[in-house]
Design a protein around this motif. Sequence first.
Motif, short mmCIF file in Angstrom:
data_model
loop_
_atom_site.label_atom_id
_atom_site.label_comp_id
_atom_site.label_asym_id
_atom_site.label_seq_id
_atom_site.Cartn_x
_atom_site.Cartn_y
_atom_site.Cartn_z
N GLY A 105 40.86 93.71 78.34
CA GLY A 105 40.85 92.26 78.35
C GLY A 105 41.34 91.73 79.69
N GLN A 106 40.99 90.47 79.98
CA GLN A 106 41.31 89.88 81.28
C GLN A 106 42.19 88.64 81.17
OE1 GLN A 106 36.84 89.94 82.12
NE2 GLN A 106 37.68 90.18 84.17
N ILE A 107 42.61 88.26 79.96
CA ILE A 107 43.35 87.01 79.81
C ILE A 107 44.75 87.23 79.25
CG2 ILE A 107 41.29 85.56 79.59
CD1 ILE A 107 41.60 85.68 76.58
N ASP A 108 45.24 88.47 79.30
CA ASP A 108 46.60 88.74 78.82
C ASP A 108 47.59 88.63 79.97
OD1 ASP A 108 47.00 91.53 80.07
OD2 ASP A 108 45.15 91.79 78.91
N THR A 109 48.87 88.69 79.64
CA THR A 109 49.94 88.53 80.64
C THR A 109 50.62 89.85 80.97
OG1 THR A 109 51.55 88.05 78.89
CG2 THR A 109 50.37 86.17 79.85
N TYR A 150 49.37 91.22 74.75
CA TYR A 150 48.81 92.47 74.25
C TYR A 150 47.34 92.55 74.66
CZ TYR A 150 47.28 89.19 70.65
OH TYR A 150 46.73 88.12 70.01
N GLN A 151 46.77 93.74 74.56
CA GLN A 151 45.38 93.95 74.92
C GLN A 151 44.46 93.78 73.70
OE1 GLN A 151 45.88 97.96 76.60
NE2 GLN A 151 45.22 97.15 78.57
N GLU A 152 43.20 93.42 73.95
CA GLU A 152 42.21 93.45 72.88
C GLU A 152 41.88 94.90 72.56
OE1 GLU A 152 38.73 91.42 74.24
OE2 GLU A 152 38.11 93.05 75.56
#
Length: 400
Positions: A231-235, A195-197
């Motif tokens: 965000g940059q660390i989600d899948t 999910y996104q921040e």
Amino acid sequence: MRNYLLNILAVGSLLVSTNVAQAQIDNRAFTNTTPGKKEAFTFSQQVSPATEENVAGDLHLSLRSFTFFKDNEYFNPIIEGYTLFGTQLNPQLVYYPTSNLRLEGGVFLWKDFGNARVRQVRPTFRATYTKGNSEFIFGNIRPHLNHGYIEPLFNFERVILKPLEEGLQYRYASDMVGLDVWVDWQRQQYRYSNYQEQIAGGLSGSVRLTGNNSPVAVSLPLQFTATHRGGQIDTINRPLQTLFNGATGIEARYPLPTHPTTAFRVQAYGTGYFDKSFTYQLPYRRGSGLYLNATAETRYLNVMLSYWQGQRFLSPLGGDLYQSASRSVNSPTYTEPHRRILLLRLMRDFSLGEAAAITVRVEPVYDFQERETDFAAGIYLNFRQEWLLGNISRRVRVGK
């Protein structure tokens, strides 16, 4: 996300000497530490920092209770009707390490009537440092109606549906000027999250243009909100989204000299919407709106007439009725580029002593597009009180 925060701080720096607006409606029963206290409405009451006398070492027990009933009888393609009915409770312990530093910790409970389960159980923590007219808040900031926004930018129902905001806040208030700048960290993202921040923030400010002795109080408001998903660390492969809304205009209030609790108030706002995302996911990239209010504040009843005209206006935090794109279950793809509505609000606060108040509101609304009249009605019970348990100023050294 860094650019998002910088945008909020940049606009906030331009308003460091402005005052938080009185807001569209007198919501003191929902925001004041004494919801049932009866007094004439003044310019700085809506969001002034805490001024109570406190002593270092004081320990308090705090209880906040909010019971709500709101019935939306809406039959239009923008938003359909529904009912909100339940209660929220927030008991806390309050400690003052110093006279101007307040620490609060407790638990928030939310129970909807007609549902056997508790909807939310969440810990709460707030640290508030007060210096002169300034207030710095960390943790659970002063949320929703405390910001003082107009409803096209900030939905009244967030007092029910989004009761907690967590992040940072700076507030300034005096007789003439003040400011509320805030960031609400809505959803934290972790490595490999699916999910996104989500972040929201903004500012609400106004400056009074007339002196304290002027028969008419005239102020210049400026309001701004921003929301961000990314965000940059989600899948997940989902584009970033950054949306901005703003409003400014003029407000004037004239209290009758012979009756301080009777006054007439007019407000005129121009609003804006701007999608600054790299990939556009919403029907419109830009929009605007005109929002006009006329209010008669009397001893028995507050009567408010509002006119809204929106042109491709969207606001993710704003009220449902003001949107140019549907938020309904039955017609989610419906859009109304040119939206016009007329609202009448009948409002009354009934004091139950300084610690409690019952608020009753009836709000018919006429939709020019549908040529139909819908309405909403609400009853709200606010209770807030603190009890001094004692002073625990005696301290023991811990650690080296």
